[in-house]
Design a protein around this motif. Sequence first.
Motif, PDB file in Angstrom:
ATOM      1  N   GLU A  99     -38.822 -47.669  35.614  1.00 13.98           N
ATOM      2  CA  GLU A  99     -37.526 -47.518  36.511  1.00 13.98           C
ATOM      3  C   GLU A  99     -37.997 -46.793  37.826  1.00 13.98           C
ATOM      4  O   GLU A  99     -37.431 -47.197  38.957  1.00 13.98           O
ATOM      5  CB  GLU A  99     -36.581 -46.955  35.946  1.00 13.98           C
ATOM      6  CG  GLU A  99     -35.345 -47.589  36.047  1.00 13.98           C
ATOM      7  CD  GLU A  99     -33.976 -47.105  35.353  1.00 13.98           C
ATOM      8  OE1 GLU A  99     -34.304 -46.188  34.663  1.00 13.98           O
ATOM      9  OE2 GLU A  99     -32.804 -47.684  35.382  1.00 13.98           O
ATOM     10  N   ASN A 100     -39.277 -46.001  37.759  1.00 11.15           N
ATOM     11  CA  ASN A 100     -39.466 -45.625  39.019  1.00 11.15           C
ATOM     12  C   ASN A 100     -40.914 -46.319  39.847  1.00 11.15           C
ATOM     13  O   ASN A 100     -41.475 -45.767  40.603  1.00 11.15           O
ATOM     14  CB  ASN A 100     -40.038 -44.094  38.868  1.00 11.15           C
ATOM     15  CG  ASN A 100     -38.705 -43.266  38.852  1.00 11.15           C
ATOM     16  OD1 ASN A 100     -37.580 -43.530  38.989  1.00 11.15           O
ATOM     17  ND2 ASN A 100     -39.069 -41.735  38.737  1.00 11.15           N
ATOM     18  N   LEU A 113     -35.138 -36.894  38.711  1.00 15.04           N
ATOM     19  CA  LEU A 113     -34.207 -36.166  39.495  1.00 15.04           C
ATOM     20  C   LEU A 113     -34.117 -36.585  41.002  1.00 15.04           C
ATOM     21  O   LEU A 113     -35.170 -37.357  41.258  1.00 15.04           O
ATOM     22  CB  LEU A 113     -34.740 -34.596  39.591  1.00 15.04           C
ATOM     23  CG  LEU A 113     -34.423 -33.799  38.254  1.00 15.04           C
ATOM     24  CD1 LEU A 113     -35.178 -32.381  38.374  1.00 15.04           C
ATOM     25  CD2 LEU A 113     -33.270 -33.522  37.597  1.00 15.04           C
ATOM     26  N   PHE A 114     -32.826 -36.398  41.814  1.00 15.83           N
ATOM     27  CA  PHE A 114     -32.994 -36.717  43.163  1.00 15.83           C
ATOM     28  C   PHE A 114     -33.383 -35.530  44.223  1.00 15.83           C
ATOM     29  O   PHE A 114     -33.027 -34.462  43.882  1.00 15.83           O
ATOM     30  CB  PHE A 114     -31.456 -37.008  43.439  1.00 15.83           C
ATOM     31  CG  PHE A 114     -31.086 -38.156  43.055  1.00 15.83           C
ATOM     32  CD1 PHE A 114     -31.893 -39.067  42.239  1.00 15.83           C
ATOM     33  CD2 PHE A 114     -29.736 -38.862  43.161  1.00 15.83           C
ATOM     34  CE1 PHE A 114     -31.393 -40.280  41.403  1.00 15.83           C
ATOM     35  CE2 PHE A 114     -29.526 -40.020  42.606  1.00 15.83           C
ATOM     36  CZ  PHE A 114     -30.406 -40.808  41.668  1.00 15.83           C
ATOM     37  N   LEU A 146     -40.911 -31.121  48.035  1.00 17.64           N
ATOM     38  CA  LEU A 146     -41.295 -32.602  48.198  1.00 17.64           C
ATOM     39  C   LEU A 146     -40.683 -33.159  49.273  1.00 17.64           C
ATOM     40  O   LEU A 146     -39.412 -33.119  49.490  1.00 17.64           O
ATOM     41  CB  LEU A 146     -40.751 -33.207  46.709  1.00 17.64           C
ATOM     42  CG  LEU A 146     -41.505 -32.605  45.510  1.00 17.64           C
ATOM     43  CD1 LEU A 146     -41.104 -33.620  44.381  1.00 17.64           C
ATOM     44  CD2 LEU A 146     -42.984 -32.772  45.728  1.00 17.64           C
ATOM     45  N   ASN A 147     -41.529 -33.918  49.888  1.00  8.87           N
ATOM     46  CA  ASN A 147     -41.084 -34.818  51.155  1.00  8.87           C
ATOM     47  C   ASN A 147     -40.959 -36.297  50.647  1.00  8.87           C
ATOM     48  O   ASN A 147     -41.863 -37.287  51.257  1.00  8.87           O
ATOM     49  CB  ASN A 147     -41.881 -34.725  52.455  1.00  8.87           C
ATOM     50  CG  ASN A 147     -43.379 -34.547  51.979  1.00  8.87           C
ATOM     51  OD1 ASN A 147     -43.777 -34.830  50.955  1.00  8.87           O
ATOM     52  ND2 ASN A 147     -44.189 -34.594  52.892  1.00  8.87           N
ATOM     53  N   THR A 148     -40.142 -36.638  49.904  1.00  7.62           N
ATOM     54  CA  THR A 148     -39.928 -37.999  49.387  1.00  7.62           C
ATOM     55  C   THR A 148     -39.178 -38.819  50.373  1.00  7.62           C
ATOM     56  O   THR A 148     -38.895 -38.405  51.483  1.00  7.62           O
ATOM     57  CB  THR A 148     -39.313 -38.158  48.135  1.00  7.62           C
ATOM     58  OG1 THR A 148     -37.901 -37.521  48.498  1.00  7.62           O
ATOM     59  CG2 THR A 148     -39.698 -37.270  47.037  1.00  7.62           C
ATOM     60  N   CYS A 195     -34.890 -41.270  46.722  1.00 10.18           N
ATOM     61  CA  CYS A 195     -35.724 -39.788  46.733  1.00 10.18           C
ATOM     62  C   CYS A 195     -36.035 -39.625  45.174  1.00 10.18           C
ATOM     63  O   CYS A 195     -36.569 -38.375  45.118  1.00 10.18           O
ATOM     64  CB  CYS A 195     -35.010 -38.828  47.292  1.00 10.18           C
ATOM     65  SG  CYS A 195     -33.214 -38.369  46.548  1.00 10.18           S
ATOM     66  N   ARG A 196     -35.765 -40.250  44.248  1.00 14.27           N
ATOM     67  CA  ARG A 196     -35.903 -39.689  42.882  1.00 14.27           C
ATOM     68  C   ARG A 196     -37.401 -39.517  42.552  1.00 14.27           C
ATOM     69  O   ARG A 196     -38.195 -40.279  42.805  1.00 14.27           O
ATOM     70  CB  ARG A 196     -35.273 -40.860  41.874  1.00 14.27           C
ATOM     71  CG  ARG A 196     -36.041 -42.211  41.927  1.00 14.27           C
ATOM     72  CD  ARG A 196     -34.787 -42.913  41.095  1.00 14.27           C
ATOM     73  NE  ARG A 196     -35.728 -44.380  40.592  1.00 14.27           N
ATOM     74  CZ  ARG A 196     -35.607 -45.372  41.464  1.00 14.27           C
ATOM     75  NH1 ARG A 196     -35.022 -45.168  42.694  1.00 14.27           N
ATOM     76  NH2 ARG A 196     -36.003 -46.417  41.223  1.00 14.27           N
TER      77      ARG A 196
END
Lengths: 291, 464
Positions: free
Chosen positions: B248-249, A242-243, A219-221, A233-234
């Motif tokens: 929350e996201n 997750l981070f 993933l490229n958050t 980046c979660r």
Amino acid sequence: MFRITKKTLLAPNIYLMDVYAPRIAKAAKPGQFLIVRVHEKGERIPLTICDYNVEEGTVTIVTQTVGASTNLICAKEEGDAFLDVVGPLGRPSEFVEETLDDLKSKKILFVAGGVGTAPVYPQVKWLHQQGVDVDVIIGAKSKEHIILNEQMSAIAKNVYIATDDGSLGTKGLVTTVLTDLIENKGKAYDVVVAIGPMIMMKFVSLTTKKYNIKTIVSLNTLMVDGTGMCGACRVSVGEKILFTCVDGPEFDGHLVNFDEAMRRQIMYKSAEGQKLRKQEKESDESCQCEK
Amino acid sequence: MANKIPRIPVREQDPNIRRTNFEEVSYGYNSEEAMLEATRCLNCKKPKCVTACPVSINIPAFIQEIAKGNFVDAAKVIAADSSLPAVCGRVCPQESQCEGDCILGVKSEPVAIGKLERFIGDYANENQLNLAEVAAPNGFKVAIIGSGPAGLACATDLAKIGYEVKIFEALHKAGGVLEYGIPEFRLPKEKVVKAEIDNVRRLGVKIETDVVIGRTVTIDELINEEGYHAVFVGSGAGLPKFMDIPGENLNGVVSANEFLTRTNLMKAYDESYDTPIFVGSNVVVVGGGNVAMDAARTAARLGANVTVVYRRSKTELPARVEEVHHAEEEGIVFKLLTNPTEIIGDEKGWVKAIKCIKMDLGEPDASGRRRPIEVPNSEFEVKTDVVIMSLGTSPNPLISTTTPGLNLNKWQCIIADEKGQTTREGVFAGGDAVTGAATVILAMGAGRVAAKSIDEYIKDKYQN
Ligand SMILES: Cc1cc2nc3c(=O)[nH]c(=O)nc-3n(C[C@H](O)[C@H](O)[C@H](O)COP(=O)(O)OP(=O)(O)OC[C@H]3O[C@@H](n4cnc5c(N)ncnc54)[C@H](O)[C@@H]3O)c2cc1C
Ligand SMILES: Cc1cc2nc3c(=O)[nH]c(=O)nc-3n(C[C@H](O)[C@H](O)[C@H](O)COP(=O)(O)OP(=O)(O)OC[C@H]3O[C@@H](n4cnc5c(N)ncnc54)[C@H](O)[C@@H]3O)c2cc1C
Ligand code: SF4
Ligand code: SF4
Ligand code: FES
């Protein structure tokens, strides 16, 4: 100083650079990334470590210009230096930890989209060096945007190409090729590794889910620090949040909430955001704030 | 006696002006004010203020020097115990430490120890005083992980007695929370943080930024390959907590760490810097600590209407009284006894409101504070564009998971005894990494204790 020792144009707007960063070169493993800062006022930009050379103390990055900061990176020339390069960050690919027997018993397919071909290359190379041969699908807009085709062909068992306009390989998406391989060419895979734009990884994951093939995506958050400190980046992976920078960047593609991830990626870019930012400025003016 | 004079007030920027800029809120004392305030100190024989300072600065001694106008000597007194006076004078919770125990506080107001310390710290920096003496090199190397107050204090003490010290910092700038967390308007970065770090560098301490221990290089490699005789871990507690509530996201929900890192470390408030920040018109900050106040006051300066939501009442607010007071002056609205239950998004996935429930205080819990309980059917919505989660942080597992033998307690904090010794030989730790999020001065105190233990350990092991 993190000097650029080599720069090559791979495709329109995609540059490969070798950067002198001996500590990173020594520690790097496939699947990890680094963060570059170009100048004193610059952003921290995450980029995959595409290759590393311990003897020369260099790491290879491949950057596609998509905005202001990647433009700044690509404007640097051989002999110039980046202000900061930190890494390797994130966890190495899962297969680095697996036994050779395990790896050899598996049929692995890599699916690479656009600039995502760059991080796929060292993984295929690493596996090839361990005696594990894999198949690769590379997809891009058109022939001229396909990168690392020849290098990849030298180390992979089969390389399949898909272009949107059909100027090279199959006309269509990587998922067209993937489905064709499984449905019509009698191919069976145990693991698929997909690296490319979020939207591509989403559709590869949806396709492989139908066939119940384990799928790993990278993933490229958005990121700020890359060390687990900010939470920018979660991602939602299954039930968990997750981070990406410390728990990833590779995750089980069947568990990632791609729609949310794509939406979060544009947090600082979307029309909505720009509109709001403009509004903010206007309201600033009306209350005579000094900026 | 001289203490008939009331405590000298400190000049501050007007709240209506300062909520539009990032310049420092408090101007501090000038020399006349400082000397006058210094005359209030009784120079107690058994000064209670000193015992209440975690690094035991000789407070009456430096204050006497100020009273006499000997600012250089005052700076020398402080330098014996602290390398960051301009920082601590600004951000220490003095009301519960040195000033909290000052004898004058019994009948009137305590001596403004913090403001006096700040005055001397600034004086030393402005005049580039070179105070510390450094012993001849002793040939031993110590690696320090993290350039926050714990690491800086440990490095200072070791460098002074002849160790070759190198600090490894994960970020591109040294200072830890002083650089990325505490805002410019409370702790100026160039004038104060950089100046104090330069003082540490002047002792011969090297700082290598862009090195993430556990990723770039491990503690084992530092010891086995790079020849360090001991390691101090001062990696802080930077991992942000979230609430685990729906929404929350959504776009627009950020941790206080992200919000503050974007503004402080990356300087997003200055348009000439590239890093963006998103503020919107309305911001809700969830939490009641110093970090929440900093996030709220930062958001206000970026032009938003800010509401702080906290689940207990005002008396339980963990933030410093001064910070709450400043926040109120700057127009921050407090919704107390209120807890979020859900964040609501629009059809595009951006925050549009936060759903909260009213709370009541019940019986005291394990921490001695009355436990908040939900009031049934009291839910309501607050319209907002951004939600900043400020619920505390815990230590990052990067180092512990890559260092065999370094054990953690159940809060993910590194286990270290009162001397800073961890469960791993040759590895010491202190500051937030050991205690969980605490204060600058406690972290410095822990760094100094560990420096002493490291010196004993190395002498024991290599010189006998
Ligand atoms: C772990 C990781 C590894 C990466 N590896 C590479 C790599 O090897 N090569 C490479 O070219 N890029 C890579 N990226 C993406 C790269 O970091 C972004 O392209 C870059 O941050 C965009 O910055 P910008 O200022 O140039 O663009 P911006 O002006 O910020 O954005 C321009 C456009 O890019 C989109 N964008 C912003 N951030 C990202 C992002 N993180 N990923 C994807 N799109 C984004 C925006 O929505 C916008 O449409 C990686 C990202 C991560 C997190
Ligand atoms: C917003 C905010 C406001 C605060 N306000 C106050 C206040 O007013 N008064 C007060 O006394 N205290 C305040 N505090 C608390 C105080 O700042 C901390 O308790 C103190 O900074 C802890 O010091 P430390 O040295 O243990 O850790 P930190 O200051 O957190 O420094 C740790 C450093 O280690 C680095 N690091 C972490 N992991 C690694 C790694 N693997 N490799 C290399 N480097 C690493 C980090 O990047 C960081 O720079 C505040 C905290 C915050 C976040
Ligand atoms: S370091 Fe902090 S506690 Fe100690 S005297 Fe200074 S302000 Fe007070
Ligand atoms: S307790 Fe107060 S009056 Fe006494 S020495 Fe300390 S600062 Fe001075
Ligand atoms: S980028 Fe900040 S926590 Fe991952």
